[in-house]
Design an enzyme around this catalytic site. Structure first.
Site, PDB file in Angstrom:
ATOM      1  N   SER A   1     -60.250 -32.519  -0.160  1.00  0.00           N
ATOM      2  CA  SER A   1     -59.190 -33.518  -0.298  1.00  0.00           C
ATOM      3  C   SER A   1     -59.545 -34.866   0.319  1.00  0.00           C
ATOM      4  CB  SER A   1     -57.871 -33.010   0.298  1.00  0.00           C
ATOM      5  OG  SER A   1     -57.947 -32.924   1.700  1.00  0.00           O
TER       6      SER A   1
ATOM      7  N   LYS B   1     -55.552 -36.067   7.002  1.00  0.00           N
ATOM      8  CA  LYS B   1     -55.169 -37.046   5.980  1.00  0.00           C
ATOM      9  C   LYS B   1     -55.015 -38.420   6.615  1.00  0.00           C
ATOM     10  CE  LYS B   1     -54.570 -34.130   2.508  1.00  0.00           C
ATOM     11  NZ  LYS B   1     -55.481 -33.089   2.964  1.00  0.00           N
TER      12      LYS B   1
END
Length: 192
Positions: free
Chosen positions: A109, A146
């Site tokens: 990701s 993230k």
């Protein structure tokens, strides 16, 4: 054991059985060359010191080791995690800035910047700024890494990989789920 590390944990790090490690400590067995090198690197001493040929260990005064975790959950502090897969050195100057741990990246990701298998050095903190890359847990699940964007009283988790969607959480979501910041990524150490 260094830093209150248990034999079982050290045996996993240097890839020997706990029985062998116990035998080395008690003088019952002699470690092979690779194990001797691994032990010396981990403890920051020379192989001569481990063999009893040097009286004073050459400890590194300019660095400190932090645990590398396979995964992290918010209810388990980094220093108590049982999923330690190794250790990384950080500078003494960095260590003076707070508590740190490292986490082994898995998944894609955050590609292309952070690859599967890379190690990320993280400073323990519960708040980050917009634009920071952070270790975050949602609903008590395993933490993810993230980029953070703050909006109003909520946040958005941004993956670098465009095949993944942005995920936003309102102020209510942050409390209800909860969404917990576990630390700020401060350094990337690629696997290459």
């Amino acid at each position: 054991m260094k830093n209150k590390l248990k034999q079982q944990e050290l045996s996993k790090i240097i890839n020997v059985s706990q029985a062998s490690l116990s035998g080395y400590e008690n003088g019952k067995y002699e470690p092979d060359n690779q194990t001797l090198l691994d032990l010396a690197a981990f403890f920051g001493v020379t192989t001569d010191y481990l063999l009893g040929n040097d009286e004073i260990p050459e400890l590194s005064k300019s660095s400190r080791k932090v645990p590398v975790l396979k995964s992290l959950r918010p209810e388990i502090p980094a220093e108590s995690s049982r999923e330690i897969v190794g250790y990384e050195e950080i500078s003494e100057e960095m260590a003076k800035q707070g508590e740190f741990f490292a986490i082994k990246m898995h998944g894609d990701s955050m590609e292309p910047r952070i690859q599967d298998g890379d190690t990320v050095i993280v400073q323990n903190r519960t708040a980050v700024e917009s634009g920071d890359v952070a270790v975050v847990s949602v609903s008590g699940d395993e933490a993810t890494i993230k980029k953070i964007a703050k909006f109003g009283s909520g946040i958005t988790l941004i993956p670098y990989n465009p095949k993944y969607d942005l995920v936003s959480y309102s102020k209510e979501d942050l409390i209800k789920l909860p969404v917990v910041i576990l630390g700020k990524a401060v350094q990337l150490r690629g696997k290459c």
